[in-house]
Design a protein around this motif. Sequence first.
Motif, PDB file in Angstrom:
ATOM      1  N   GLN A 175       6.290  -1.955   4.115  1.00  0.00           N
ATOM      2  CA  GLN A 175       5.012  -1.521   3.089  1.00  0.00           C
ATOM      3  C   GLN A 175       4.983  -0.305   3.145  1.00  0.00           C
ATOM      4  O   GLN A 175       4.562   0.842   2.814  1.00  0.00           O
ATOM      5  CB  GLN A 175       4.090  -3.223   3.207  1.00  0.00           C
ATOM      6  CG  GLN A 175       4.703  -4.110   2.688  1.00  0.00           C
ATOM      7  CD  GLN A 175       4.980  -4.469   1.496  1.00  0.00           C
ATOM      8  OE1 GLN A 175       4.304  -3.441   0.169  1.00  0.00           O
ATOM      9  NE2 GLN A 175       6.214  -4.681   0.653  1.00  0.00           N
ATOM     10  N   VAL A 176       4.576   0.346   4.471  1.00  0.00           N
ATOM     11  CA  VAL A 176       4.028   1.443   5.409  1.00  0.00           C
ATOM     12  C   VAL A 176       4.030   1.867   6.205  1.00  0.00           C
ATOM     13  O   VAL A 176       4.452   1.084   6.995  1.00  0.00           O
ATOM     14  CB  VAL A 176       2.405   1.161   5.481  1.00  0.00           C
ATOM     15  CG1 VAL A 176       1.296   2.578   6.171  1.00  0.00           C
ATOM     16  CG2 VAL A 176       1.213   0.552   4.424  1.00  0.00           C
ATOM     17  N   LYS A 202      -2.039  -3.226  -0.618  1.00  0.00           N
ATOM     18  CA  LYS A 202      -0.641  -3.213  -1.352  1.00  0.00           C
ATOM     19  C   LYS A 202       0.126  -5.112  -1.100  1.00  0.00           C
ATOM     20  O   LYS A 202       0.127  -4.968  -2.140  1.00  0.00           O
ATOM     21  CB  LYS A 202       0.171  -2.463  -0.322  1.00  0.00           C
ATOM     22  CG  LYS A 202       0.573  -1.535  -0.609  1.00  0.00           C
ATOM     23  CD  LYS A 202       1.213  -0.252   0.195  1.00  0.00           C
ATOM     24  CE  LYS A 202       2.636  -0.270  -1.299  1.00  0.00           C
ATOM     25  NZ  LYS A 202       3.862   0.077  -1.045  1.00  0.00           N
ATOM     26  N   ARG A 203      -0.517  -5.560   0.224  1.00  0.00           N
ATOM     27  CA  ARG A 203      -0.203  -7.328  -0.099  1.00  0.00           C
ATOM     28  C   ARG A 203      -0.365  -7.977  -1.071  1.00  0.00           C
ATOM     29  O   ARG A 203       0.097  -8.396  -1.863  1.00  0.00           O
ATOM     30  CB  ARG A 203      -0.502  -7.940   1.523  1.00  0.00           C
ATOM     31  CG  ARG A 203       0.357  -9.605   1.340  1.00  0.00           C
ATOM     32  CD  ARG A 203       0.299  -9.437   2.552  1.00  0.00           C
ATOM     33  NE  ARG A 203      -1.005  -9.657   3.878  1.00  0.00           N
ATOM     34  CZ  ARG A 203      -0.984  -8.616   4.583  1.00  0.00           C
ATOM     35  NH1 ARG A 203      -0.309  -7.402   4.313  1.00  0.00           N
ATOM     36  NH2 ARG A 203      -2.391  -9.119   4.621  1.00  0.00           N
ATOM     37  N   GLN A 204      -2.194  -7.407  -1.235  1.00  0.00           N
ATOM     38  CA  GLN A 204      -3.327  -8.098  -2.532  1.00  0.00           C
ATOM     39  C   GLN A 204      -2.325  -8.150  -3.607  1.00  0.00           C
ATOM     40  O   GLN A 204      -2.578  -8.153  -4.919  1.00  0.00           O
ATOM     41  CB  GLN A 204      -5.074  -7.679  -1.682  1.00  0.00           C
ATOM     42  CG  GLN A 204      -4.880  -8.395  -0.610  1.00  0.00           C
ATOM     43  CD  GLN A 204      -6.499  -8.057  -0.608  1.00  0.00           C
ATOM     44  OE1 GLN A 204      -7.101  -7.466  -1.042  1.00  0.00           O
ATOM     45  NE2 GLN A 204      -7.419  -8.734   0.793  1.00  0.00           N
ATOM     46  N   GLU A 205      -2.288  -6.234  -4.088  1.00  0.00           N
ATOM     47  CA  GLU A 205      -2.063  -6.121  -5.272  1.00  0.00           C
ATOM     48  C   GLU A 205      -0.261  -6.209  -5.659  1.00  0.00           C
ATOM     49  O   GLU A 205      -0.378  -7.008  -6.659  1.00  0.00           O
ATOM     50  CB  GLU A 205      -1.551  -4.420  -5.174  1.00  0.00           C
ATOM     51  CG  GLU A 205      -3.201  -3.618  -5.398  1.00  0.00           C
ATOM     52  CD  GLU A 205      -2.855  -2.025  -4.580  1.00  0.00           C
ATOM     53  OE1 GLU A 205      -1.577  -1.364  -4.487  1.00  0.00           O
ATOM     54  OE2 GLU A 205      -3.833  -1.443  -5.115  1.00  0.00           O
ATOM     55  N   GLN A 206       0.822  -7.026  -4.610  1.00  0.00           N
ATOM     56  CA  GLN A 206       1.589  -7.357  -5.379  1.00  0.00           C
ATOM     57  C   GLN A 206       1.233  -8.403  -5.359  1.00  0.00           C
ATOM     58  O   GLN A 206       2.074  -9.329  -6.144  1.00  0.00           O
ATOM     59  CB  GLN A 206       2.286  -7.137  -3.849  1.00  0.00           C
ATOM     60  CG  GLN A 206       3.029  -5.426  -4.210  1.00  0.00           C
ATOM     61  CD  GLN A 206       3.782  -5.513  -2.752  1.00  0.00           C
ATOM     62  OE1 GLN A 206       3.888  -6.470  -1.521  1.00  0.00           O
ATOM     63  NE2 GLN A 206       4.353  -4.648  -2.165  1.00  0.00           N
ATOM     64  N   GLU A 207       1.210  -9.308  -4.840  1.00  0.00           N
ATOM     65  CA  GLU A 207       0.094 -10.432  -4.512  1.00  0.00           C
ATOM     66  C   GLU A 207      -0.149 -11.283  -6.170  1.00  0.00           C
ATOM     67  O   GLU A 207       0.067 -12.417  -7.475  1.00  0.00           O
ATOM     68  CB  GLU A 207      -0.323 -11.456  -4.642  1.00  0.00           C
ATOM     69  CG  GLU A 207       0.000 -11.451  -2.496  1.00  0.00           C
ATOM     70  CD  GLU A 207      -0.792 -12.014  -1.209  1.00  0.00           C
ATOM     71  OE1 GLU A 207      -1.967 -12.303  -1.778  1.00  0.00           O
ATOM     72  OE2 GLU A 207      -0.869 -12.354  -0.448  1.00  0.00           O
ATOM     73  N   LYS A 267      -5.412  -0.675   6.680  1.00  0.00           N
ATOM     74  CA  LYS A 267      -5.682  -1.085   5.620  1.00  0.00           C
ATOM     75  C   LYS A 267      -5.124  -0.941   4.383  1.00  0.00           C
ATOM     76  O   LYS A 267      -4.832  -2.205   3.404  1.00  0.00           O
ATOM     77  CB  LYS A 267      -7.132  -0.515   5.289  1.00  0.00           C
ATOM     78  CG  LYS A 267      -8.183  -0.789   6.309  1.00  0.00           C
ATOM     79  CD  LYS A 267      -9.339  -0.146   6.418  1.00  0.00           C
ATOM     80  CE  LYS A 267     -10.310  -0.191   7.910  1.00  0.00           C
ATOM     81  NZ  LYS A 267     -11.536   0.902   7.557  1.00  0.00           N
ATOM     82  N   VAL A 268      -3.919  -0.578   4.166  1.00  0.00           N
ATOM     83  CA  VAL A 268      -3.663   0.565   2.971  1.00  0.00           C
ATOM     84  C   VAL A 268      -2.640  -1.508   2.985  1.00  0.00           C
ATOM     85  O   VAL A 268      -2.251  -1.286   1.738  1.00  0.00           O
ATOM     86  CB  VAL A 268      -2.334   1.514   3.497  1.00  0.00           C
ATOM     87  CG1 VAL A 268      -1.895   1.436   2.116  1.00  0.00           C
ATOM     88  CG2 VAL A 268      -3.633   2.676   3.195  1.00  0.00           C
ATOM     89  N   ALA A 269      -1.575  -1.781   3.652  1.00  0.00           N
ATOM     90  CA  ALA A 269      -0.896  -2.364   4.065  1.00  0.00           C
ATOM     91  C   ALA A 269      -1.605  -3.939   2.946  1.00  0.00           C
ATOM     92  O   ALA A 269      -0.986  -4.863   2.417  1.00  0.00           O
ATOM     93  CB  ALA A 269      -0.511  -2.657   4.915  1.00  0.00           C
TER      94      ALA A 269
END
Length: 635
Positions: free
Chosen positions: A51-52, A186-191, A181-183
């Motif tokens: 992811q990052v 991103k994980r929350q956004e992907q969920e 933090k970025v990961a």
Amino acid sequence: MKEIALIAPYEELADLAHQVIEEMKESILIKTGLLSEGVEMARELEREGCQVVISRGATAKKIKEFEVGITLVEIRLTGHDLIRAFAEAREEGESIALIIFEDMAYDARTIGKILGIKVHEYLVKDESGIQEAINQAIHVGCRVFVGGASTVKYAQSKGLKSKLITSGKEAVWQAIMEAQKVARVKRQEQEKAGQFRAVMDYTYEGILAADAQGTITIFNPAAEKMLSISVSEALKKNVKDVFPELQLERILTEGKEEVGALAVIKGKQIVLNKIPVIVNNRVTGMVVTFQEVSRLQNIERKIRKRLHPRGYVARYHFPDILGHSSAINRVIHNAIQFSKVDSTVLVIGETGVGKEMFAQSIHNASYRAAGPFVAVNCAVLPENLLESELFGYAEGAFTGARKQGRAGLFELAHGGTIFLDELGEMSPNLQSRLLRVLEEKEVMRLGDEQVIPIDVRVIAATNKDLEQLMANNEFRADLFYRLNVLKIVVPPLRERREDIPLLTNYFLKKYSLRLNKEVQVLTEKAMQSLMSYPWPGNIRELENFIERMVVLVSGREITQDDIRSVYPELPEGKIAEQNRKREISISKEDLTAVEEKQIKKVLEETNYNYTRAAQILGINRTTLWRKRKNFKENQ
């Protein structure tokens, strides 16, 4: 695959990163690669699901430049890093050139003054500018070059002195914290994106979204199927071009929602909810949801059935109606034809002939078979209770009413059939309300003003002469003609005597099995007696009689003597033999007399317990009470 990876342009940074990660007790993949090599590593990591990626200097800039899809976090240049590099470079000479990228600019001259050295700062846009910057620095007398891995690599190739600006622990630590933090984001956004896609792809509602100009931005599979237009035909097109009949552009211009709007699209009835998206008092787009009316009706039917699980199911089918006589077969044939249409049916017949079996069979053979079958006996309840049962009531409609109100039987029969038995007993007031339901296809609960549309087929039954009741002003003529669309006259058992052996054997097997008895047959004379009796209670009386005989008889067969001991009024076998050669003509008065005698006898045997007597006679308690009353009036 790990979420985060670090691509170090030089080995020392990789070693430092290992040390920091171990101290942080984190799990991060570390690779070493400079410039283009680092770019290829980033691409490979992206393909593997990383992811990052963390990197620094020219390598980080290259990864950005080639637009690798993976998110980049840079290890930033700090004052501590510069001071450390300048301190080491001072040992090589006092005229130092700092060559860094423009976005890494730092107040290097001030640091140089503090350290007592002269610093010439050169800002470059990309890797190609490093060579030109070094040449300029040589021209002004610089002898030591400070920069990133690319600067050091080029300077060393020319035999020049150089010092690498190395990143310290704090810079690596900060970069890792930022990457985490970025990961996480991103994980929350992907969920959320996954949830959004699942909602859009698998919801049964069609969903369309458009921007302020009316351009379609979202068009889910349900909308595609419902509106018979593919996603490619709808996306990025204007709503007024794709769906002119829906007038969706009005939502954008007026900014007013329209909920529950109806439309017909390619032959399908659709319910639409048109909602404007308003931000800062300005319409920025709209969302439209679609549902097929037919599906909503099916859902409503299921909900009603789930909310009122009272066993509104029809159990009988046409094969359950026993008989091979021409009289009964003719009626069955007509009933089968009636089941293919949705018109009201009126079933006429004496008590106990099986009127409800015909009603259930018609329902089960119709397209309404999956819907409820609700049966109500109009003679059992007083007028006020029957009214609330049929039509329901609102909260506070009368003393004792449920707080939340109650749905009536017509509502519960929505999508199916309601069977109104003993219709001739219905009061004139209820006849008027029933007529309105039949004509308007809607009901209104007691104490309520809301009209509830219903989709119900009505099958009514009576053992009375409705035409005579009309002549006596006891039954509404308009209701009779509204009910008498399709008529079935079920013959009494005395008019289909040839079916008595078949029915008798069926009941014999049924109750022998149920009562764990071995009674299997009737003697010939016993059967002749049954065929000679007029059976005023019809099939119900015959069934109850056979059940009683199975209980009382101890052997394997029922004889005429067994029957005579229970029913002395049944004819002798001799008469029955004659009746097989010629049908005995029995007048209505004779039948009434026999019926009155039988009823009186059973009442005496049960000490005038009407409930028990009705069970023995095979009729309901209300019918028994009515017949008893009629006998007294005719005396």
